[in-house]
Write an enzyme that holds these catalytic residues in place. Sequence first.
Site, PDB file in Angstrom:
ATOM      1  N   HIS A   1       0.823  -1.206   0.000  1.00  0.00           N
ATOM      2  CA  HIS A   1       0.000   0.000   0.000  1.00  0.00           C
ATOM      3  C   HIS A   1       0.858   1.258   0.000  1.00  0.00           C
ATOM      4  O   HIS A   1       1.739   1.431   0.840  1.00  0.00           O
ATOM      5  CB  HIS A   1      -0.895  -0.018   1.241  1.00  0.00           C
TER       6      HIS A   1
ATOM      7  N   GLU B   1       0.652  -0.196  -4.801  1.00  0.00           N
ATOM      8  CA  GLU B   1      -0.479   0.700  -5.009  1.00  0.00           C
ATOM      9  C   GLU B   1      -0.010   2.088  -4.617  1.00  0.00           C
ATOM     10  O   GLU B   1       0.757   2.244  -3.665  1.00  0.00           O
ATOM     11  CB  GLU B   1      -1.656   0.259  -4.130  1.00  0.00           C
TER      12      GLU B   1
ATOM     13  N   HIS C   1      -1.467  11.700  -1.871  1.00  0.00           N
ATOM     14  CA  HIS C   1      -2.783  11.275  -1.419  1.00  0.00           C
ATOM     15  C   HIS C   1      -3.651  12.455  -0.996  1.00  0.00           C
ATOM     16  O   HIS C   1      -4.830  12.513  -1.327  1.00  0.00           O
ATOM     17  CB  HIS C   1      -2.642  10.298  -0.251  1.00  0.00           C
TER      18      HIS C   1
ATOM     19  N   GLU D   1      -3.952   4.502  -8.310  1.00  0.00           N
ATOM     20  CA  GLU D   1      -5.203   5.141  -7.914  1.00  0.00           C
ATOM     21  C   GLU D   1      -5.197   6.601  -8.352  1.00  0.00           C
ATOM     22  O   GLU D   1      -4.351   7.394  -7.928  1.00  0.00           O
ATOM     23  CB  GLU D   1      -5.436   5.065  -6.409  1.00  0.00           C
TER      24      GLU D   1
END
Length: 262
Positions: free
Chosen positions: A10, A37, A52, A112
Amino acid sequence: MWPYPKVVAHRGGGTLAPENTLAAMRCGLQLGFHAVEFDVMLARDGVPVLMHDAVFGRTVRGVGRVADFSADELAALDAGSWLGPQFAGEPVCTYRQVLEFCRQNGIWMNVEIKPAEGFEVETGRVVAQVTEEFFAAEVAAHAASRRGAWADPALPLLSSFSFAALRAAQVAAPDIPRGFLTDAIEDDWQERLQELDAVALHTNHKYLSPMQAQSVSQAGYGLFCYTVNKPARAKEILGWGVDGFCTDRIDLIGADFAGAQG
């Protein structure tokens, strides 16, 4: 149905390195992870960068928004000190830098798309275009062989909570596979995936039921979960038919964990 790695680091290095940085990618690789990811949003100049949070304060010290700084300006900021002094000076990196690192080291990517509010369509389009350009040879080989999207794990998987961003990615680069992200699986999940011509559903393992996992599998889609940090829970959902998951605890759940369970 799932040619991709089953256990994914992650944000690159989980809890062991500053998220969404090259240091994180190196950390995951050192522990044997060839699957990561990470999150991508746009800088002010339209350059996709790994990040993020749309605003500074958590992983990047200071006050401001990512969208108000160019990629070069972001690269001059410190994205590592928040986790420890050994990471001081770790810069915000561009998406292209990580693409290069992952290609050189044989690392599969779950990318993402994380748009700042109001930049959903533009972020989806740009990330997809950059991805398609970088993987032009793989996309051409994929098209020439007339294989389905599942057949080529050489391509990354684009995912997003933003339907608009994924729709823009679909239009811009239809040959790059997509996975739709949702915190809890809603009743219209299959219609959403069909609209996006997606290959997988990504969801929070906390709200997943065995029946839902079975339904997704029976419908012919991959099922990916976030963020699983306990080995017992990872084993449980794999038993339900979950195809893959990401973890922050890459020190507890190794890259070969799923294989060991089989």
